[in-house]
Design an enzyme around this catalytic site. Sequence first.
Site, PDB file in Angstrom:
ATOM      1  N   THR A   5      -3.753   5.627   3.590  1.00  0.00           N
ATOM      2  CA  THR A   5      -1.845   6.464   3.199  1.00  0.00           C
ATOM      3  C   THR A   5      -2.652   6.903   1.520  1.00  0.00           C
ATOM      4  OG1 THR A   5      -1.618   4.872   4.127  1.00  0.00           O
ATOM      5  CG2 THR A   5      -0.359   5.610   2.288  1.00  0.00           C
TER       6      THR A   5
ATOM      7  N   LYS B 232       1.252  -1.150   0.142  1.00  0.00           N
ATOM      8  CA  LYS B 232       0.184  -0.191   0.229  1.00  0.00           C
ATOM      9  C   LYS B 232       0.783   1.745   0.041  1.00  0.00           C
ATOM     10  CE  LYS B 232       1.161   1.719   3.897  1.00  0.00           C
ATOM     11  NZ  LYS B 232       0.838   2.887   4.623  1.00  0.00           N
TER      12      LYS B 232
END
Length: 300
Positions: A249, A192
């Site tokens: 994120t 990620k």
Amino acid sequence: MASTRIEVGVIGAGSWGTTVAAMTCANASTRLWARREAMASEINDAHTNSDYLPSFTLPAELEATSDLEWIVRRSDVIVMAVPSHGYREVARLVAEHLRPWVPVVTLAKGLERDTRLRMSQVTEEEMPGHPIAVLTGPNLAKEIISGQPAASVVAIDDRRIAEELQRLFACPSLRVYTNPDVVGCEVAGVVKNVIAIASGMAQGMGFGDNTRATLITRGLAEMTRLGEKLGGDPATFAGLAGMGDLIATCASTQSRNNTVGRRLGEGESIDEIVSSMNMVAEGVKSCPSVLELAAEYRVE
């Protein structure tokens, strides 16, 4: 291992390590290892960490030290809040003073560059015989320490230890779930960060929400394919450790990886960006390793 009586040692006083130590103070006697004595003194005397969490007051109960041996020898749980590039070195030092069977919880979301190992694997090599868990999820440090509602995941394949760690890290504003899938949770945390750099690049180049949504969605598919090949449970990637952490994120200006990508998209060089940051963006170091793993396991 009753959470009200145990002693926790958090190794690494960056933003997330300090935040976890501050939260854990409510449930256990907690000590924080800082590499620099000056930082340990500031945490003890002023109850602040101005390098990483300016404007936040830390609990008076939180004790900091630069003496690694002292903190490790008395800890019933060790939390490793060390970036991936320096993780093995510190883990080796911790292992010299660690009592048998003490659980080790890793926070780093990266791969070791030369070996492409996840941090739980590095921990297993340097601290054999210890239960190893991973704490992960959509956990931006400044939001957590300010008490905003959030959730996290503790991953370990031992249910009893998982439940004890769940109680240890939970607080009124942070709900902690358990997951036996260590591999999936770690792979999600690594990949990620790379996708967040791409998302930031799109933003820096002036593209809008459609582009970012496409990157996040297809990135999740790639993350899941790689995770499955490495032995992870595909369901993990639809949860907090996967989709949850990915959204946070990719969308937040607080994310170091997203910031790196945005500045790249605006035309800065990677060297300029990295040299100007006082915190590690794990995705920068993980990119080559993730590509190599994908090639090795034939994942597009």
